[in-house]
Design a protein around this motif. Structure first.
Motif, PDB file in Angstrom:
ATOM      1  N   VAL B 182      45.270 -17.269  80.030  1.00 33.07           N
ATOM      2  CA  VAL B 182      45.132 -18.320  79.010  1.00 33.07           C
ATOM      3  C   VAL B 182      45.171 -19.699  79.672  1.00 33.07           C
ATOM      4  O   VAL B 182      44.366 -20.586  79.348  1.00 33.07           O
ATOM      5  N   ILE B 183      46.090 -19.875  80.627  1.00 30.29           N
ATOM      6  CA  ILE B 183      46.191 -21.159  81.343  1.00 30.29           C
ATOM      7  C   ILE B 183      44.893 -21.460  82.100  1.00 30.29           C
ATOM      8  O   ILE B 183      44.376 -22.583  82.079  1.00 30.29           O
ATOM      9  N   MET B 184      44.343 -20.431  82.746  1.00 31.50           N
ATOM     10  CA  MET B 184      43.090 -20.631  83.497  1.00 31.50           C
ATOM     11  C   MET B 184      41.958 -21.040  82.561  1.00 31.50           C
ATOM     12  O   MET B 184      41.204 -21.969  82.852  1.00 31.50           O
ATOM     13  N   ILE B 185      41.835 -20.322  81.438  1.00 28.05           N
ATOM     14  CA  ILE B 185      40.752 -20.630  80.494  1.00 28.05           C
ATOM     15  C   ILE B 185      40.939 -22.040  79.949  1.00 28.05           C
ATOM     16  O   ILE B 185      39.990 -22.840  79.884  1.00 28.05           O
ATOM     17  N   LEU B 186      42.180 -22.375  79.568  1.00 27.19           N
ATOM     18  CA  LEU B 186      42.451 -23.723  79.030  1.00 27.19           C
ATOM     19  C   LEU B 186      42.100 -24.786  80.064  1.00 27.19           C
ATOM     20  O   LEU B 186      41.457 -25.792  79.748  1.00 27.19           O
ATOM     21  N   GLY B 187      42.528 -24.567  81.316  1.00 27.17           N
ATOM     22  CA  GLY B 187      42.254 -25.538  82.375  1.00 27.17           C
ATOM     23  C   GLY B 187      40.767 -25.795  82.515  1.00 27.17           C
ATOM     24  O   GLY B 187      40.311 -26.940  82.518  1.00 27.17           O
ATOM     25  N   ALA B 188      39.969 -24.709  82.585  1.00 25.37           N
ATOM     26  CA  ALA B 188      38.517 -24.862  82.791  1.00 25.37           C
ATOM     27  C   ALA B 188      37.840 -25.432  81.550  1.00 25.37           C
ATOM     28  O   ALA B 188      37.004 -26.338  81.641  1.00 25.37           O
ATOM     29  N   VAL B 189      38.220 -24.913  80.372  1.00 27.58           N
ATOM     30  CA  VAL B 189      37.555 -25.348  79.131  1.00 27.58           C
ATOM     31  C   VAL B 189      37.858 -26.824  78.828  1.00 27.58           C
ATOM     32  O   VAL B 189      36.982 -27.565  78.383  1.00 27.58           O
ATOM     33  N   LEU B 190      39.092 -27.252  79.076  1.00 23.41           N
ATOM     34  CA  LEU B 190      39.440 -28.652  78.776  1.00 23.41           C
ATOM     35  C   LEU B 190      38.892 -29.609  79.835  1.00 23.41           C
ATOM     36  O   LEU B 190      38.525 -30.752  79.529  1.00 23.41           O
ATOM     37  N   VAL B 267      35.180 -12.469  80.273  1.00 27.11           N
ATOM     38  CA  VAL B 267      36.022 -13.621  80.625  1.00 27.11           C
ATOM     39  C   VAL B 267      35.732 -14.096  82.047  1.00 27.11           C
ATOM     40  O   VAL B 267      35.573 -15.291  82.297  1.00 27.11           O
ATOM     41  N   VAL B 268      35.642 -13.146  82.983  1.00 24.77           N
ATOM     42  CA  VAL B 268      35.390 -13.512  84.389  1.00 24.77           C
ATOM     43  C   VAL B 268      34.041 -14.216  84.522  1.00 24.77           C
ATOM     44  O   VAL B 268      33.918 -15.246  85.192  1.00 24.77           O
ATOM     45  N   THR B 269      33.016 -13.685  83.848  1.00 31.58           N
ATOM     46  CA  THR B 269      31.680 -14.286  83.941  1.00 31.58           C
ATOM     47  C   THR B 269      31.690 -15.702  83.365  1.00 31.58           C
ATOM     48  O   THR B 269      31.187 -16.647  83.981  1.00 31.58           O
ATOM     49  N   LEU B 270      32.282 -15.864  82.180  1.00 35.22           N
ATOM     50  CA  LEU B 270      32.306 -17.192  81.556  1.00 35.22           C
ATOM     51  C   LEU B 270      33.116 -18.188  82.388  1.00 35.22           C
ATOM     52  O   LEU B 270      32.713 -19.338  82.562  1.00 35.22           O
ATOM     53  N   LEU B 271      34.266 -17.734  82.895  1.00 39.75           N
ATOM     54  CA  LEU B 271      35.089 -18.628  83.725  1.00 39.75           C
ATOM     55  C   LEU B 271      34.309 -19.097  84.953  1.00 39.75           C
ATOM     56  O   LEU B 271      34.332 -20.271  85.305  1.00 39.75           O
ATOM     57  N   ASN B 272      33.595 -18.165  85.578  1.00 38.91           N
ATOM     58  CA  ASN B 272      32.814 -18.533  86.760  1.00 38.91           C
ATOM     59  C   ASN B 272      31.713 -19.515  86.406  1.00 38.91           C
ATOM     60  O   ASN B 272      31.478 -20.477  87.141  1.00 38.91           O
ATOM     61  N   ALA B 315      46.250 -24.168  86.430  1.00 33.54           N
ATOM     62  CA  ALA B 315      45.266 -23.079  86.325  1.00 33.54           C
ATOM     63  C   ALA B 315      44.984 -22.489  87.706  1.00 33.54           C
ATOM     64  O   ALA B 315      44.880 -21.269  87.856  1.00 33.54           O
ATOM     65  N   ILE B 316      44.866 -23.368  88.707  1.00 32.22           N
ATOM     66  CA  ILE B 316      44.647 -22.874  90.075  1.00 32.22           C
ATOM     67  C   ILE B 316      45.844 -22.033  90.513  1.00 32.22           C
ATOM     68  O   ILE B 316      45.705 -20.950  91.086  1.00 32.22           O
ATOM     69  N   THR B 317      47.054 -22.541  90.217  1.00 35.68           N
ATOM     70  CA  THR B 317      48.269 -21.795  90.572  1.00 35.68           C
ATOM     71  C   THR B 317      48.341 -20.473  89.819  1.00 35.68           C
ATOM     72  O   THR B 317      48.733 -19.440  90.385  1.00 35.68           O
ATOM     73  N   ALA B 318      47.951 -20.505  88.534  1.00 34.67           N
ATOM     74  CA  ALA B 318      47.985 -19.272  87.727  1.00 34.67           C
ATOM     75  C   ALA B 318      47.022 -18.244  88.311  1.00 34.67           C
ATOM     76  O   ALA B 318      47.339 -17.046  88.382  1.00 34.67           O
ATOM     77  N   ALA B 319      45.840 -18.706  88.745  1.00 30.41           N
ATOM     78  CA  ALA B 319      44.858 -17.787  89.338  1.00 30.41           C
ATOM     79  C   ALA B 319      45.444 -17.151  90.597  1.00 30.41           C
ATOM     80  O   ALA B 319      45.311 -15.944  90.835  1.00 30.41           O
ATOM     81  N   MET B 320      46.129 -17.988  91.371  1.00 31.67           N
ATOM     82  CA  MET B 320      46.744 -17.521  92.605  1.00 31.67           C
ATOM     83  C   MET B 320      47.870 -16.513  92.320  1.00 31.67           C
ATOM     84  O   MET B 320      47.917 -15.422  92.883  1.00 31.67           O
TER      85      MET B 320
END
Lengths: 48, 479
Positions: B182-190, B267-272, B315-320
């Motif tokens: 959720v944090i990753m999606i929020l980070g990228a979407v915002l 989710v992975v495709t959209l995030l990328n 978001a970067i930290t969450a991905a990590m």
């Protein structure tokens, strides 16, 4: 920053910029097509 | 307290709380390693997507696109195709006998403790070094956000990861992964609309980016052979890495797996795709960066408002973290279940197993940071092996795992030769071969050839050993 952007935009429109075309939009279409195909396969598998 | 520090502190508190609450749901080893095999499509898909998405997506991928242009983006197609292959071909056979670890599958299918040992050693070494590099990156983020020395940041990062992973095992990892997704999606979407607004909207972005980098939308910025083999690496890496395969055991049935995989791959495709467009914005806003890896940190710190910039760094930290915690599970289980309980001390009592399991994660999680603090593994060596991680996993496991459930004749000798040969070839190609071809291709081909030829030259497997994977049956968890 916006001033610089406008200047660069004018230059880009005047110059030989062709726009993104298939290479850019095609990726979105291709990803969408694979995901839709997966969905159709999944529904078909579960109905069998 | 600064805004970024407050955002990060809140994020860590939630992660830790989820991990602590997971303790109640961890009653036995199956809970600890595969969340009891009861995950639904949402949690299963979310943990798969979060595990797939590493800091590489937010830093490395955007960096390559910044440098090489949009043609690199087409490599992405291999990811949904790979997950489709997993759901359609691999998972129905791979999950017929549910195991706790990937090396346990190797023992069951290849009727050999030795094959399990080889698989566990490969998993353990590759994973521990990969974790080491991620911890370095975590230390750097802590340094930027909290202003503490990088070394203390590495220790803090490790302590937080271990705190919830050791306590709650896979259950904790699954639920923290869902939150981190959720944090990753929020980070990228915002971040995207704000970055695009800086360049006067989406349509002007597409013209400006070509003005700043005329080759951005042209083929040929990367050699065709490299694009193809990178796509192959993504494809094979998506179907073969142990931390992803083990999630198939964690989901409750095939219907759940099909849906969970669709959710994860979407989710992975959209995030990328979001990250790719952010890369274009970075090309326009920061055309002179010395390295593409700085593109995302620059967007986070120089373009976004402080709270949102902190969200992006979170978001970067969450991905990590969501990738490292999954790797801790895989490496911890390789050490405590596959090597210690299976090979070294098989008579360990059931009551002690849970403690051994926790100790396994504690050890594999502590070793990387201790090595780093003593000066071992910093610099090029770590980066070298990080780049090799996916190639190594693909060259070691794709053929024995996928082939093992498709070809009855595959033998234990063939599997061992495939793993050792794949790893050796990948290392040699990386060190000596041409850079225009990703080492995954020669590694995969050698692994496949050895697996096939050695299997044919050795006695066929006992029918009873391979039968479960070729006859439709449904069994419970077998440790």
């Amino acid at each position: 920053m916006n001033g610089a952007v406008h200047g660069a935009l004018d230059q880009a429109v005047d110059g030989a910029v062709t726009g993104p075309g298939f290479m850019f939009w095609g990726l979105f279409v291709a990803c969408g097509a694979v995901l839709v195909a997966y969905l159709v396969w999944m529904l078909w598998t579960e109905r069998r | 307290m600064s805004i970024p520090a407050a955002v990060f502190l809140g994020y860590f508190v939630v992660v830790f709380a989820i991990g602590w609450l997971s303790l109640r749901r961890t009653r036995d080893e199956a809970d600890y390693w595969i969340a009891g095999g009861k995950l639904g499509w949402f949690t299963g898909g979310a943990t798969l997507a979060a595990t797939h998405t590493s800091a590489g997506t937010f830093v490395g991928t955007i960096g390559v696109m910044y440098t090489a242009g949009w043609s690199f983006g087409w490599v992405l197609i291999s990811i949904p195709l790979a997950y489709w292959f997993v759901a359609a071909v691999l998972a129905p056979r791979f999950t017929r006998v549910r195991q706790l670890t990937l090396p346990a599958f190797m023992e069951a299918r290849y009727y050999s403790k030795g094959v399990r040992g080889v698989a566990a050693v490969i998993v353990l070494i590759a994973t521990v070094v990969y974790i080491q590099a991620q911890i370095v990156a975590g230390g750097l983020v802590a340094n930027i956000v909290f202003g503490i020395p990088t070394q203390w940041g590495m220790v803090a990062f490790t302590v937080i990861l271990l705190a919830y992973t050791v306590v709650g095992g896979m259950v904790a990892v699954v639920y923290t992964d869902a939150f981190q997704l959720v944090i990753m999606i929020l980070g990228a979407v915002l971040a995207l609309p704000l970055a695009v607004r800086q360049v006067d909207g989406f349509s002007s972005l597409l013209y400006l980016v070509e003005s700043a980098q005329p080759t951005v939308f042209r083929w040929g910025t990367l050699p065709g052979s490299l694009l193809f083999t990178m796509g192959l690496a993504f494809f094979l890496g998506s179907i073969s890495t142990p931390e992803k395969l083990i999630r198939l055991y964690a989901m409750k049935d095939m219907r759940t797996i099909r849906r969970g995989v669709l959710f994860a791959t979407t989710v992975v495709t959209l995030l990328n795709l979001l990250v790719f467009v952010l890369a274009l914005a970075a090309i326009v806003l920061f055309p002179q960066l010395p390295t593409g890896d700085l593109a995302m940190p620059m967007v986070a710190t120089a373009v976004l408002p402080p709270a949102l910039g902190a969200m992006m760094l979170a978001a970067i930290t969450a991905a990590m973290m969501s990738t490292v915690d999954s790797l801790l599970i895989v490496a911890g289980s390789a050490l405590s279940v596959d090597l210690y309980q299976n090979l070294i001390h098989p008579e360990v009592t059931l009551a002690r197993r849970m403690w051994v399991d926790r100790l396994g994660i504690l050890v594999v999680g502590s070793v990387p940071v201790l090595l780093l603090l003593s000066g071992v593994g910093q610099g090029e060596l770590v980066q070298f092996i990080v780049l090799l991680f996916t190639a190594l996993m693909a060259a070691s496991f794709v053929v024995p795992v996928v082939g093992g459930v498709l070809w009855r004749r595959a033998t234990r000798e063939g599997a061992a030769a495939a793993m050792v040969g794949g790893v050796t070839t990948t290392f040699l190609w990386k060190a000596l071969g041409p850079a225009a071809i990703d080492p995954v291709l020669p590694g995969f081909l050698v692994s496949g050839f050895l697996w096939w030829s050695v299997s044919l030259l050795t006695p066929p497997p006992p029918p009873g050993a391979v039968a479960p994977y070729f006859v439709r049956s449904s069994t419970g968890v077998s440790p």
